[in-house]
Design a protein around this motif. Sequence first.
Motif, mmCIF file in Angstrom:
data_model
loop_
_atom_site.group_PDB
_atom_site.id
_atom_site.type_symbol
_atom_site.label_atom_id
_atom_site.label_comp_id
_atom_site.label_asym_id
_atom_site.label_seq_id
_atom_site.Cartn_x
_atom_site.Cartn_y
_atom_site.Cartn_z
ATOM 1 N N THR A 15 38.934 54.468 52.574
ATOM 2 C CA THR A 15 40.172 53.734 52.070
ATOM 3 C C THR A 15 41.153 54.608 51.558
ATOM 4 O O THR A 15 40.763 55.200 50.624
ATOM 5 C CB THR A 15 39.279 52.824 51.114
ATOM 6 N N PRO A 16 42.466 54.155 51.934
ATOM 7 C CA PRO A 16 43.592 54.940 51.386
ATOM 8 C C PRO A 16 43.425 54.701 49.634
ATOM 9 O O PRO A 16 43.137 53.737 49.430
ATOM 10 C CB PRO A 16 45.034 54.417 51.895
ATOM 11 N N LYS A 17 43.791 55.832 49.041
ATOM 12 C CA LYS A 17 43.870 55.911 47.664
ATOM 13 C C LYS A 17 44.501 54.600 47.001
ATOM 14 O O LYS A 17 44.114 54.325 45.692
ATOM 15 C CB LYS A 17 44.382 57.109 47.017
ATOM 16 N N GLN A 18 45.675 54.093 47.394
ATOM 17 C CA GLN A 18 46.314 53.243 46.838
ATOM 18 C C GLN A 18 45.423 51.651 46.949
ATOM 19 O O GLN A 18 45.782 50.831 46.202
ATOM 20 C CB GLN A 18 47.843 53.009 47.420
ATOM 21 N N TYR A 19 44.734 51.805 47.941
ATOM 22 C CA TYR A 19 43.522 50.327 47.877
ATOM 23 C C TYR A 19 42.293 50.694 47.220
ATOM 24 O O TYR A 19 41.521 49.574 47.283
ATOM 25 C CB TYR A 19 43.415 50.115 49.397
ATOM 26 N N ARG A 20 42.168 51.818 46.506
ATOM 27 C CA ARG A 20 40.834 52.072 45.970
ATOM 28 C C ARG A 20 40.885 51.352 44.434
ATOM 29 O O ARG A 20 42.060 50.940 44.040
ATOM 30 C CB ARG A 20 40.491 53.516 45.742
ATOM 31 N N ARG A 21 39.641 50.802 44.017
ATOM 32 C CA ARG A 21 39.721 50.091 43.028
ATOM 33 C C ARG A 21 39.531 50.903 41.658
ATOM 34 O O ARG A 21 38.581 51.868 41.502
ATOM 35 C CB ARG A 21 38.787 48.938 43.080
ATOM 36 N N VAL A 22 40.239 50.454 40.769
ATOM 37 C CA VAL A 22 40.003 51.328 39.312
ATOM 38 C C VAL A 22 40.099 50.140 38.211
ATOM 39 O O VAL A 22 41.153 49.413 38.360
ATOM 40 C CB VAL A 22 41.339 52.386 39.117
ATOM 41 N N ILE A 48 54.151 49.757 53.607
ATOM 42 C CA ILE A 48 52.720 49.831 53.997
ATOM 43 C C ILE A 48 52.383 50.400 55.314
ATOM 44 O O ILE A 48 53.527 50.443 56.215
ATOM 45 C CB ILE A 48 51.781 48.406 54.037
ATOM 46 N N ALA A 49 51.474 51.031 55.656
ATOM 47 C CA ALA A 49 51.116 51.458 56.891
ATOM 48 C C ALA A 49 51.076 50.402 58.021
ATOM 49 O O ALA A 49 50.611 49.223 57.430
ATOM 50 C CB ALA A 49 49.777 52.386 56.968
ATOM 51 N N ASP A 57 46.741 42.494 51.896
ATOM 52 C CA ASP A 57 46.774 40.877 51.470
ATOM 53 C C ASP A 57 45.583 40.893 50.405
ATOM 54 O O ASP A 57 45.511 39.881 49.542
ATOM 55 C CB ASP A 57 46.185 40.307 52.826
ATOM 56 N N GLU A 58 44.406 41.770 50.385
ATOM 57 C CA GLU A 58 43.476 41.740 49.618
ATOM 58 C C GLU A 58 44.016 42.191 47.949
ATOM 59 O O GLU A 58 43.543 41.504 47.109
ATOM 60 C CB GLU A 58 42.566 42.745 49.691
ATOM 61 N N CYS A 59 44.988 42.828 48.010
ATOM 62 C CA CYS A 59 45.547 43.245 46.736
ATOM 63 C C CYS A 59 46.349 42.045 46.050
ATOM 64 O O CYS A 59 46.446 41.893 44.969
ATOM 65 C CB CYS A 59 46.777 44.538 47.083
ATOM 66 N N LEU A 60 47.034 41.289 46.932
ATOM 67 C CA LEU A 60 47.923 40.280 46.466
ATOM 68 C C LEU A 60 46.815 39.162 45.835
ATOM 69 O O LEU A 60 47.514 38.558 44.979
ATOM 70 C CB LEU A 60 48.573 39.426 47.683
#
Length: 399
Positions: A15-22, A48-49, A57-60
């Motif tokens: 998973t690209p780092k921008q979509y990893r969860r923190v 986005i790529a 979409d999951e981020c939204l």
Amino acid sequence: MVVAAGRGIRVGGDTPKQYRRVGGQAVLTRTLAALAAHPGVGRIQVVIAPDAAAFYDECLGDLPPAAQAKLARPTQGGATRQASVRAGLAALAREAAPELVLVHDAARPFVDDALIDRAIAAAGTHGAAVPGVPVSDTIKVVEPDGRVRATPERESLRAVQTPQAFRFALLAEAHARAAAEGHDGFTDDGALAEWAGLPVAVFPGDLRNRKITQAADLVEADRAFSPPSESDPAMTLLTRLGTGFDVHAFTEGDHVWLGGVRIPADRGVLAHSDGDVVLHALTDAILGALADGDIGVHFPPSDPRWRGASSDQFLADAVRRVSERGGVIDHLDITVLAEAPRIGAHRDAIRSRIAEIAGVPLSAVSIKATTTEKLGFVGRAEGLAAQAAATIRLPEARA
């Protein structure tokens, strides 16, 4: 514009780092939420790529409706960061080109309102500007064979961050020209603007505005965004207060350094470094809050490397130590004790310089001055002194 088209492979995993969860949310979600919360940000264009629509979409789903309302439809990026920014500019122009544009890395979720304020102001004033923080480590220019070619002075160096700020028309024109001439290797919009002949200013960045690059950065970000729970002995930020004091005797000279600002005077100070009592006191205050010795431990006057050294590197090193321990600087307060020189005319410049070195908002820096009513060595005009207090927060285990 938020550039989120990279692969982020250095953090590991699929998973690209921008979509990893923190802290339970994707890095990109936190970045978008921070930007959307600022009243000066009217529209956000995410790049986005081509294969990242599901991730996006999951981020939204975790963004509040008010933040989502500021989002334009995402656009697809290119094979390089430069190509992705160019695509984002084109998408913005199709709807309604803004006067100003901020270009921000998706993997910098710690951006705050104060930094965005400075970016917007710098774009309006200069047309092209980038945030930068002082460099505390010695930098070497190295030949291909590994030999050192040069060691630039740290005082003139800045580590550049995002959001980078531009007048939209200037940046769009620079990108179009670079593409037309076959230049597609710029990894930084400030560098592209320099290549295009634009004067680029540097405004104070923020050491807390760190970029997630390695796996360890994800761990630190997760800790920073995760609230401590009753069932988990997580870390919580506890407030610490440190104080510092420094004094230097007058000697022959025509200036003194106070808070990183050169102030004309009828005398100088006797010191191993540049004798900046303000930065020395602040450095000791931060080190005191860290319980990490004092300025003499880390920069001993017996070491010839520090003879005549600029004191901003001492303060920058103390600030770096706070950041490395996951801490936050909340406030810096200084009192100068001197009959002369008077600092009133230099107060704003000193506050701005300290804020730049420490990577904190201007509102987090206070400086005052007083005399000693003709008493003591200060009253006899034999020297000057400064006392400082630093309030920081450090992560510590809950009891």
